[in-house]
Scaffold this active site. Structure first.
Site, short mmCIF file in Angstrom:
data_model
loop_
_atom_site.label_atom_id
_atom_site.label_comp_id
_atom_site.label_asym_id
_atom_site.label_seq_id
_atom_site.Cartn_x
_atom_site.Cartn_y
_atom_site.Cartn_z
N GLY A 195 -0.07 101.55 87.74
CA GLY A 195 0.76 100.89 88.76
C GLY A 195 0.25 99.53 89.22
O GLY A 195 0.50 99.15 90.36
N ASN B 112 1.35 96.66 88.16
CA ASN B 112 2.56 95.84 88.38
C ASN B 112 3.25 96.24 89.68
O ASN B 112 3.74 95.39 90.40
CB ASN B 112 3.53 95.98 87.20
CG ASN B 112 3.16 95.03 86.08
OD1 ASN B 112 3.33 93.81 86.20
ND2 ASN B 112 2.65 95.57 84.99
N MET C 153 6.96 104.85 80.93
CA MET C 153 6.90 105.06 79.50
C MET C 153 7.94 106.06 78.97
O MET C 153 7.70 106.77 78.01
CB MET C 153 5.48 105.49 79.09
CG MET C 153 4.40 104.53 79.56
SD MET C 153 4.71 102.80 79.14
CE MET C 153 3.95 102.74 77.52
N LYS C 154 9.09 106.12 79.63
CA LYS C 154 10.18 106.98 79.16
C LYS C 154 11.42 106.12 78.97
O LYS C 154 11.53 105.04 79.57
CB LYS C 154 10.48 108.07 80.19
CG LYS C 154 9.34 109.04 80.41
CD LYS C 154 9.24 110.02 79.26
CE LYS C 154 8.15 111.05 79.49
NZ LYS C 154 7.91 111.88 78.31
N ILE C 155 12.33 106.63 78.15
CA ILE C 155 13.57 105.88 77.91
C ILE C 155 14.70 106.48 78.75
O ILE C 155 14.85 107.71 78.80
CB ILE C 155 13.91 105.91 76.40
CG1 ILE C 155 12.81 105.17 75.63
CG2 ILE C 155 15.27 105.28 76.14
CD1 ILE C 155 12.90 105.31 74.13
N LEU C 156 15.45 105.63 79.40
CA LEU C 156 16.56 106.10 80.24
C LEU C 156 17.85 106.14 79.41
O LEU C 156 18.08 105.27 78.56
CB LEU C 156 16.73 105.17 81.44
CG LEU C 156 15.54 105.15 82.41
CD1 LEU C 156 15.68 104.01 83.42
CD2 LEU C 156 15.37 106.48 83.14
N ASN D 274 12.92 95.76 83.23
CA ASN D 274 11.73 96.34 82.61
C ASN D 274 10.74 95.23 82.28
O ASN D 274 11.14 94.10 82.02
CB ASN D 274 12.10 97.08 81.31
CG ASN D 274 10.89 97.72 80.65
OD1 ASN D 274 10.03 98.31 81.31
ND2 ASN D 274 10.76 97.58 79.33
N HIS E 205 7.72 94.24 79.59
CA HIS E 205 7.18 94.65 78.29
C HIS E 205 6.06 93.67 77.89
O HIS E 205 6.24 92.45 77.99
CB HIS E 205 8.29 94.66 77.24
CG HIS E 205 7.84 95.22 75.94
ND1 HIS E 205 7.56 96.56 75.77
CD2 HIS E 205 7.58 94.63 74.75
CE1 HIS E 205 7.15 96.76 74.53
NE2 HIS E 205 7.16 95.61 73.89
#
Ligand code: GAR
Length: 192
Positions: free
Chosen positions: A18, A20, A93-96, A110, A112
């Protein structure tokens, strides 16, 4: 509910450390900031970032990723409850799913750690070094259902030195991540 006198309400999704999140919160506390972080959600209940949020009395929830649908439905309940205007994925680290993105119907950003469209996915610094790239960097983009592919909002590069290893590069890129994420948030929120 807390009176925010017109400030936009931001939720941050994290999976771990965390840093960021911290930089976004720090920025939001500046005088005349147009937003406030009022919700932190993590798929990992042990994420350090949740402890940080708790310390600052920001509403925070560890929502186990039993399934994507379960995680998304519970998160949507919190997002509605706190009337969130924007979600910032910060080391999430998950995709929505497309369904979630459509249901939320407000900006989702997001960060990256690469100069997108280069190096979508994982191990970005390893790949930049392996390819002997001259520059690395970070990108803030809109989230779509396609991984790391939404419209770019801000990007900043750093020079890769011959002596740089993965740890050096990660450190350098993280520093610019902390710089550009709050700027991208302001850019999008001011245009709403
Ligand atoms: C950051 O470097 C972020 O760019 C990256 O994870 C790190 C999280 O650090 N995100 C991704 O790789 C997403 N695909 P933080 O938890 O200290 O902000």
């Amino acid at each position: 509910m807390e009176k925010l006198t017109g400030k936009k309400k931001v939720a941050v999704f994290i999976s771990g450390r965390g840093s960021n999140l911290k930089s976004i919160v720090k920025y939001s506390k500046k005088k005349n900031s147009i937003f406030k972080v009022i919700l932190v959600i993590s798929n990992n209940p042990d994420a350090y970032g949740l402890k940080y949020a708790a310390k600052l009395k920001i509403k925070n929830y560890g929502v186990k990723f039993k399934s994507r649908t379960n995680f998304e439905n519970r998160s949507l309940q919190f997002l509605e409850k706190y009337e969130i205007d924007m979600i910032c994925l910060a080391g999430f680290m998950k995709i929505l799913s497309e369904k979630f993105i459509k249901k939320f119907a407000k900006p989702i950003l997001n960060i990256h750690p690469s100069l997108l469209p280069k190096y979508k996915g994982l191990n970005t610094h390893e790949r930049a070094l392996k390819n002997k790239d001259k520059f690395a960097g970070a990108t803030i983009h809109h989230v779509t259902q396609k991984l790391d592919s939404g419209k770019i909002i801000l990007q900043k590069k750093v020079k890769i030195l011959k002596s740089d290893g993965v740890i050096d590069l990660r450190k350098k890129v993280l520093k610019i991540e902390h710089e550009i994420y709050p700027k991208a948030i302001i850019k999008i929120l001011s245009s709403l």
